[in-house]
Design an enzyme around this catalytic site. Structure first.
Site, mmCIF file in Angstrom:
data_model
loop_
_atom_site.group_PDB
_atom_site.id
_atom_site.type_symbol
_atom_site.label_atom_id
_atom_site.label_comp_id
_atom_site.label_asym_id
_atom_site.label_seq_id
_atom_site.Cartn_x
_atom_site.Cartn_y
_atom_site.Cartn_z
ATOM 1 N N HIS A 1 -6.455 -5.899 -2.394
ATOM 2 C CA HIS A 1 -7.299 -6.056 -1.206
ATOM 3 C C HIS A 1 -7.604 -7.526 -0.942
ATOM 4 O O HIS A 1 -8.521 -7.844 -0.207
ATOM 5 C CB HIS A 1 -8.583 -5.231 -1.355
ATOM 6 C CG HIS A 1 -8.333 -3.739 -1.324
ATOM 7 N ND1 HIS A 1 -9.288 -2.806 -1.669
ATOM 8 C CD2 HIS A 1 -7.237 -3.023 -0.967
ATOM 9 C CE1 HIS A 1 -8.774 -1.578 -1.545
ATOM 10 N NE2 HIS A 1 -7.531 -1.681 -1.119
ATOM 11 N N ARG B 1 0.830 -1.214 0.000
ATOM 12 C CA ARG B 1 0.000 0.000 0.000
ATOM 13 C C ARG B 1 0.865 1.265 0.000
ATOM 14 O O ARG B 1 0.493 2.279 -0.605
ATOM 15 C CB ARG B 1 -0.938 -0.024 1.209
ATOM 16 C CG ARG B 1 -1.945 1.120 1.200
ATOM 17 C CD ARG B 1 -3.045 0.887 2.221
ATOM 18 N NE ARG B 1 -4.053 1.943 2.184
ATOM 19 C CZ ARG B 1 -4.336 2.739 3.200
ATOM 20 N NH1 ARG B 1 -3.687 2.613 4.358
ATOM 21 N NH2 ARG B 1 -5.260 3.677 3.078
ATOM 22 N N ASN C 1 -3.618 8.756 4.683
ATOM 23 C CA ASN C 1 -2.484 8.085 5.326
ATOM 24 C C ASN C 1 -2.469 8.184 6.840
ATOM 25 O O ASN C 1 -1.961 7.275 7.516
ATOM 26 C CB ASN C 1 -1.167 8.683 4.788
ATOM 27 C CG ASN C 1 -0.993 8.438 3.302
ATOM 28 O OD1 ASN C 1 -1.332 7.362 2.805
ATOM 29 N ND2 ASN C 1 -0.492 9.435 2.583
ATOM 30 N N HIS D 1 0.461 4.493 -2.504
ATOM 31 C CA HIS D 1 0.248 5.869 -2.030
ATOM 32 C C HIS D 1 1.422 6.780 -2.360
ATOM 33 O O HIS D 1 1.257 7.995 -2.436
ATOM 34 C CB HIS D 1 -0.052 5.872 -0.533
ATOM 35 C CG HIS D 1 -1.441 5.428 -0.209
ATOM 36 N ND1 HIS D 1 -2.090 5.753 0.961
ATOM 37 C CD2 HIS D 1 -2.334 4.683 -0.918
ATOM 38 C CE1 HIS D 1 -3.314 5.213 0.958
ATOM 39 N NE2 HIS D 1 -3.468 4.556 -0.153
HETATM 40 C C1 HEM Z 1 -9.039 1.617 -5.984
HETATM 41 C C2 HEM Z 1 -8.952 2.496 -5.038
HETATM 42 C C3 HEM Z 1 -8.545 2.154 -3.647
HETATM 43 C C4 HEM Z 1 -9.161 2.573 -2.508
HETATM 44 C C5 HEM Z 1 -10.365 3.492 -2.411
HETATM 45 C C6 HEM Z 1 -8.463 1.985 -1.399
HETATM 46 C C7 HEM Z 1 -8.777 2.193 -0.072
HETATM 47 C C8 HEM Z 1 -8.221 1.516 0.991
HETATM 48 C C9 HEM Z 1 -8.619 1.683 2.369
HETATM 49 C C10 HEM Z 1 -9.667 2.660 2.868
HETATM 50 C C11 HEM Z 1 -7.883 0.807 3.102
HETATM 51 C C12 HEM Z 1 -7.975 0.595 4.613
HETATM 52 C C13 HEM Z 1 -6.976 1.497 5.329
HETATM 53 C C14 HEM Z 1 -7.135 1.464 6.835
HETATM 54 O O1 HEM Z 1 -8.074 0.870 7.357
HETATM 55 O O2 HEM Z 1 -6.288 2.071 7.529
HETATM 56 C C15 HEM Z 1 -7.030 0.097 2.207
HETATM 57 C C16 HEM Z 1 -6.141 -0.882 2.583
HETATM 58 C C17 HEM Z 1 -5.276 -1.496 1.711
HETATM 59 N N1 HEM Z 1 -5.079 -1.180 0.380
HETATM 60 FE FE1 HEM Z 1 -6.278 -0.027 -0.750
HETATM 61 N N2 HEM Z 1 -7.448 1.210 -1.869
HETATM 62 C C18 HEM Z 1 -7.445 1.289 -3.227
HETATM 63 C C19 HEM Z 1 -6.523 0.702 -4.084
HETATM 64 C C20 HEM Z 1 -5.427 -0.016 -3.667
HETATM 65 C C21 HEM Z 1 -4.315 -0.383 -4.509
HETATM 66 C C22 HEM Z 1 -4.152 0.037 -5.956
HETATM 67 C C23 HEM Z 1 -3.460 -1.114 -3.731
HETATM 68 C C24 HEM Z 1 -2.146 -1.730 -4.092
HETATM 69 C C25 HEM Z 1 -1.790 -2.081 -5.296
HETATM 70 C C26 HEM Z 1 -4.068 -1.218 -2.423
HETATM 71 C C27 HEM Z 1 -3.567 -1.958 -1.377
HETATM 72 C C28 HEM Z 1 -4.109 -1.997 -0.102
HETATM 73 C C29 HEM Z 1 -3.695 -2.926 0.919
HETATM 74 C C30 HEM Z 1 -2.724 -4.073 0.750
HETATM 75 C C31 HEM Z 1 -4.410 -2.594 2.078
HETATM 76 C C32 HEM Z 1 -4.271 -3.218 3.474
HETATM 77 C C33 HEM Z 1 -3.168 -2.458 4.197
HETATM 78 C C34 HEM Z 1 -2.870 -2.909 5.619
HETATM 79 O O3 HEM Z 1 -3.420 -3.905 6.092
HETATM 80 O O4 HEM Z 1 -2.055 -2.214 6.275
HETATM 81 N N3 HEM Z 1 -5.230 -0.522 -2.406
HETATM 82 N N4 HEM Z 1 -7.239 0.561 0.923
#
Ligand code: HEM
Ligand SMILES: [Ca+2]
Length: 306
Positions: A170, A38, A71, A42
Site C-alpha cells: 500500500h 494486487r 474484486n 487476490h
Molecule cells: C492485509 C490485508 C489487505 C487488505 C484489507 C487490503 C485492502 C485493500 C483495499 C480495500 C484496496 C482498495 C481497493 C479499491 O479501492 O478498489 C487495496 C488496494 C491495493 N492493495 Fe491491498 N489489501 C491488503 C493487502 C494487500 C497485499 C498483501 C497486497 C500486495 C502484496 C496489496 C496490494 C494493494 C495495492 C497495490 C492496491 C492499490 C491497487 C490499485 O491502485 O489498483 N494489498 N487493498
C-alpha cells in the site's frame, strides 16, 4: 516445486517481455503497477496462485472471482494481463501460464516503481475453476480486526512478518472512499471519527470523501509518495496516516507483535525491501498447480476449449 529457470529454454525472454508491456502501460497509467501486484495477491489467496481470478464468468464458470465483493469494481489491470499474454503467445506459444504472468508482473511492477527486485519462481499452471465464495471469505476486508486479518494470512501459511511486509504494497496505488469512509464520521457507532486518524489527514479525507458523496472517489494509499515503492507507508503509520483501518491497526493495536515490525520497516527501507521480496516469494508459493495439473491457458480469461 517451482523453479527460477522453468522457462529458460522454452521462453528465455519471458521476464523482459512482461516488463516491457508494463513499462508501456505505465506511460498512460501511473497506477497500473499497483493494480497488477494486487491481482497476484487476490489470485494466490483463493485456491492458490492458479490464475483463477482471471477467469471471466460464463459457460462452466458460473460464479467468477472477478465478481466477488473484494474484486468487483475494484480489481483492475486485466487488459494489461491480456496484452502480456498476447505478447508471450507471439514469442513462445502455449508455454507461459497466466498464473506465472501474475507473479512476473508483480515483480516487474515493484521494481519499476522503485522497489526491490527478486528472482521469481516459476512453473505454476492455470486452474480450471473459479471460487467466488472463496474470494469472498479468504481475501481480508479493510474493516476487519487485526486478529481476523492475521488468521486469513495464517490460513495460507503466511505469518505476521509477511502480513506487515506485504501490507507495505500500500505504498502505491489508490483506494476508493467506500473502503475506509466508516472511519471518517461515525466510527463503530461512536459518533466520532477513528481516534487513530491524524487530525489534518482526517480533514483531507473528510473533504475528499464527504458523507453521502460517491463511494468511488479515489485516494492515494500513500499520500506522501503515491506512485513510488518505498517505505513511506510505514512512516505514515507512525504518523497515524494509514488510510485503511487494517493499515493503521498494524501499528495502533495495543500490544501487537506487528508494532515492532512496522517500526523496523519505517526506520530501515533496506530491511523492508528484503522482507518484502521474501514475503512475495512466500505468497507466490501458495498451493501452485504443477506438473500435469491444470493447463497452460491460451487466453487468460477462459479455460481452454471453452
Ligand atoms: C492485509 C490485508 C489487505 C487488505 C484489507 C487490503 C485492502 C485493500 C483495499 C480495500 C484496496 C482498495 C481497493 C479499491 O479501492 O478498489 C487495496 C488496494 C491495493 N492493495 Fe491491498 N489489501 C491488503 C493487502 C494487500 C497485499 C498483501 C497486497 C500486495 C502484496 C496489496 C496490494 C494493494 C495495492 C497495490 C492496491 C492499490 C491497487 C490499485 O491502485 O489498483 N494489498 N487493498
Ligand atoms: Ca510510496
Amino acid at each position: 516445486q517451482l523453479s527460477s529457470t522453468f522457462y529458460s529454454t522454452t521462453c528465455p525472454n519471458v521476464s523482459s517481455i512482461v516488463r516491457g508491456v508494463i513499462q508501456q502501460a505505465l506511460q498512460s497509467d501511473a497506477r497500473i503497477a499497483a493494480s497488477l501486484i494486487r491481482l497476484h495477491f487476490h489470485d494466490c489467496f483463493v485456491n492458490g496462485c492458479d490464475g483463477s481470478l482471471l477467469l471471466d464468468q460464463g459457460g462452466n464458470i458460473t460464479l467468477s472471482e472477478k465478481n466477488a465483493a473484494p474484486n468487483n469494481n475494484s480489481a483492475r489491470g486485466f487488459n494489461v494481463v491480456d496484452n502480456i499474454k498476447t505478447s508471450l503467445e507471439n514469442s513462445c506459444p502455449g508455454v507461459v501460464s497466466c498464473a506465472d504472468i501474475l507473479a512476473l508482473a508483480a515483480e516487474a511492477s515493484v521494481s519499476l516503481g522503485g522497489g526491490p527486485s527478486w528472482t521469481v519462481l516459476l512453473g505454476r499452471r492455470d486452474g480450471l475453476i473459479a471460487n467466488q465464495s472463496g474470494a469472498n471469505t479468504s481475501i481480508p476486508a479493510p474493516t476487519e480486526t487485526l486478529a481476523n486479518v492475521t488468521a486469513k494470512f495464517a490460513a495460507v501459511g503466511l505469518n505476521i512478518t509477511d502480513l506487515v511486509a506485504l501490507s507495505g504494497a500500500h505504498t502505491f496505488g489508490r483506494a476508493q472512499c467506500r473502503f475506509f469512509n466508516q472511519r471518517l464520521f461515525n466510527f463503530s457507532g461512536t459518533g466520532s471519527p477513528d481516534p487513530t486518524l491524524n487530525s489534518s489527514y482526517l480533514a483531507t479525507l473528510q473533504q475528499n470523501c464527504p458523507q453521502n458523496g460517491s463511494g468511488n472517489t479515489l485516494n492515494n494509499l500513500d499520500p506522501s509518495s503515491p506512485d513510488t515503492f518505498d517505505n513511506n507507508y510505514f512512516q505514515n503509520l507512525l504518523n497515524n496516516q494509514g488510510l485503511l483501518q487494517t493499515d493503521q491497526e498494524l501499528f495502533s493495536t495495543n500490544g501487537s507483535a506487528t508494532i515492532s515490525i512496522v517500526n523496523n520497516f519505517a526506520n530501515n527501507q533496506t530491511a523492508f525491501f528484503q522482507a518484502f521480496a521474501q514475503s512475495m516469494i512466500n505468497m507466490g508459493n501458495i498451493s501452485p498447480l504443477t506438473g500435469s495439473q491444470g493447463e497452460i491457458r491460451l487466453d487468460c480469461k477462459k479455460v481452454n476449449g471453452s
